[in-house]
Scaffold this motif. Structure first.
Motif, mmCIF file in Angstrom:
data_model
loop_
_atom_site.group_PDB
_atom_site.id
_atom_site.type_symbol
_atom_site.label_atom_id
_atom_site.label_comp_id
_atom_site.label_asym_id
_atom_site.label_seq_id
_atom_site.Cartn_x
_atom_site.Cartn_y
_atom_site.Cartn_z
ATOM 1 N N LYS A 119 62.725 -4.790 -2.554
ATOM 2 C CA LYS A 119 63.897 -5.172 -1.743
ATOM 3 C C LYS A 119 63.535 -5.276 -0.259
ATOM 4 N N ALA A 120 62.553 -4.463 0.150
ATOM 5 C CA ALA A 120 62.137 -4.484 1.566
ATOM 6 C C ALA A 120 61.225 -5.674 1.870
ATOM 7 N N GLY A 121 60.855 -6.443 0.840
ATOM 8 C CA GLY A 121 60.060 -7.649 1.085
ATOM 9 C C GLY A 121 58.616 -7.583 0.613
ATOM 10 N N VAL A 122 58.241 -6.506 -0.090
ATOM 11 C CA VAL A 122 56.878 -6.445 -0.656
ATOM 12 C C VAL A 122 56.888 -7.333 -1.908
ATOM 13 N N GLY A 123 55.945 -8.261 -1.992
ATOM 14 C CA GLY A 123 55.963 -9.238 -3.083
ATOM 15 C C GLY A 123 55.651 -8.645 -4.444
ATOM 16 N N GLU A 124 54.652 -7.748 -4.489
ATOM 17 C CA GLU A 124 54.227 -7.173 -5.773
ATOM 18 C C GLU A 124 53.961 -5.686 -5.566
ATOM 19 N N VAL A 125 54.435 -4.880 -6.487
ATOM 20 C CA VAL A 125 54.209 -3.437 -6.383
ATOM 21 C C VAL A 125 53.538 -2.947 -7.667
ATOM 22 N N LEU A 126 52.332 -2.410 -7.506
ATOM 23 C CA LEU A 126 51.584 -1.917 -8.669
ATOM 24 C C LEU A 126 51.897 -0.439 -8.916
ATOM 25 N N GLY A 127 51.426 0.054 -10.060
ATOM 26 C CA GLY A 127 51.490 1.496 -10.307
ATOM 27 C C GLY A 127 52.555 1.944 -11.278
ATOM 28 N N THR A 128 53.432 1.033 -11.701
ATOM 29 C CA THR A 128 54.532 1.503 -12.558
ATOM 30 C C THR A 128 54.456 0.967 -13.995
ATOM 31 N N GLU A 129 53.513 0.031 -14.255
ATOM 32 C CA GLU A 129 53.465 -0.549 -15.612
ATOM 33 C C GLU A 129 52.453 0.193 -16.473
ATOM 34 N N LYS A 130 52.948 0.731 -17.575
ATOM 35 C CA LYS A 130 52.134 1.605 -18.441
ATOM 36 C C LYS A 130 50.836 0.934 -18.888
ATOM 37 N N ASN A 131 50.909 -0.374 -19.242
ATOM 38 C CA ASN A 131 49.713 -1.041 -19.782
ATOM 39 C C ASN A 131 48.598 -1.244 -18.757
ATOM 40 N N TYR A 132 48.881 -0.993 -17.484
ATOM 41 C CA TYR A 132 47.819 -1.093 -16.471
ATOM 42 C C TYR A 132 47.391 0.283 -15.962
ATOM 43 N N GLN A 133 48.042 1.325 -16.472
ATOM 44 C CA GLN A 133 47.744 2.667 -15.942
ATOM 45 C C GLN A 133 46.506 3.272 -16.600
ATOM 46 N N VAL A 134 45.651 3.851 -15.755
ATOM 47 C CA VAL A 134 44.485 4.594 -16.274
ATOM 48 C C VAL A 134 44.467 5.970 -15.611
#
Ligand code: PTJ
Length: 279
Positions: A119-134
């Motif tokens: 909402k503040a204008g960041v286009g993409e935010v990583l870290g919350t999708e389980k399939n990309y988490q290690v």
């Protein structure tokens, strides 16, 4: 709460309000309010301004971000509410990825922070999708869960308001770690590659300014800035600055803290001795 702009502690009060509101919205951890209390005390000692050595650290951080292949900004609850616009700006003027990585971890809070940043204008935010988490074995806390596209492959990680364990682990993994921490004595400050001893609310706008200034420089020039940087010296300068301010205050202090406040084990007094004499 209405904050009068001429109040001597107006900036500090504004930050407190942002954090309290952020806490109510489940963005800021309750411990985040306490963490700011600690930071605020150090900011008071620094004189609530960006000192010269911090400017040098910020300039080096800008150069590091500009030469990096995969720069990542790790965002926690406090950072999200204090500087959302600058986080968005950083992603627009550099290739920096933004990853939500929190100490007091819950999937729900991660998503609330992600949505706030979007909402503040960041286009993409990583870290919350389980399939990309290690999971990084090197880290003990909940911060060990990172994004494959973000912190895992990053060569430069910006970690404002951090705990020491992760900084140490990321450095051991060969990454350059830029910390923003008002406490020059914290483990994070001591272990990072570049430590910005400044309030995040002042450091981020200045980082953006330096990036704008340096982005047309040749890589060799940026590397020269990085190679000429000595983090231990920068930390020492912050401590010398605090020490000088405290020394200047001496003599003005109404009480002698050594004499009046440090009790021997088992000793209990209701009044500091110098006050007791006046009774
Ligand atoms: O959102 P989460 O769950 O990731 O939790 C975030 C906190 C901040 C609660 C968590 O990382 C934490 O407990 O941090 P610490 O160990 O208390 O460390 C925070 C450090 O940031 C301390 O050394 C403070 O001095 C410093 N600090 C606090 N506020 C600021 C700051 N440094 C720069 N700018 C500030 N505004």
């Amino acid at each position: 709460m209405k904050i009068f702009h001429r109040h001597p502690r107006a900036d500090s009060l504004r930050i407190r309000e942002l954090l309290i509101e952020g806490n109510k919205a489940n963005i800021v951890a309750t411990a985040g309010l306490i963490a700011f209390g600690r930071g605020e005390a150090f900011d008071y000692l620094l004189g609530e301004r960006t000192i010269k050595s911090a400017k040098q650290a910020i300039k080096t951080a800008a150069a590091l971000i500009l030469v990096a292949e995969h720069p990542v900004l790790s965002v926690n609850g406090n950072v999200a509410v204090l500087v959302p616009r600058y986080i968005a700006e950083l992603t627009k003027i550099t290739d920096t990825k933004v990853e939500v990585n929190i100490f007091y971890r819950s999937a729900k809070r991660e998503k609330i922070i992600r949505d706030f940043l979007l909402k503040a204008g960041v286009g993409e935010v990583l870290g919350t999708e389980k399939n990309y988490q290690v999971r990084l074995d090197e880290i003990q806390s909940e911060r060990r869960i990172v994004d494959k596209r973000g912190i895992l492959k990053a060569d430069v990680v910006l970690v404002p308001l951090e705990d020491g364990d992760r900084t140490e682990a990321l450095v051991k993994m060969g990454k350059k770690v830029i910390a923003v921490d008002l406490n020059p004595l914290s483990r994070t400050a001591q272990k990072a590659s570049v430590t910005i001893v400044d309030n995040i609310v002042r450091a981020m706008p200045l980082l953006i300014r330096y990036i704008r200034q340096l982005r047309n420089y040749r890589k060799e020039t940026l590397k020269r800035i990085i190679n000429g940087y000595d983090n231990q010296r920068i930390l020492k300068e912050a401590l010398v600055h605090i020490n000088q301010r405290l020394t200047l205050q001496r003599g003005k202090a109404p009480l002698n803290p050594q004499k009046d406040f440090f009790l021997k084990p088992g000793e209990m007094r209701s009044f500091p001795s110098s006050l007791a004499q006046d009774r």
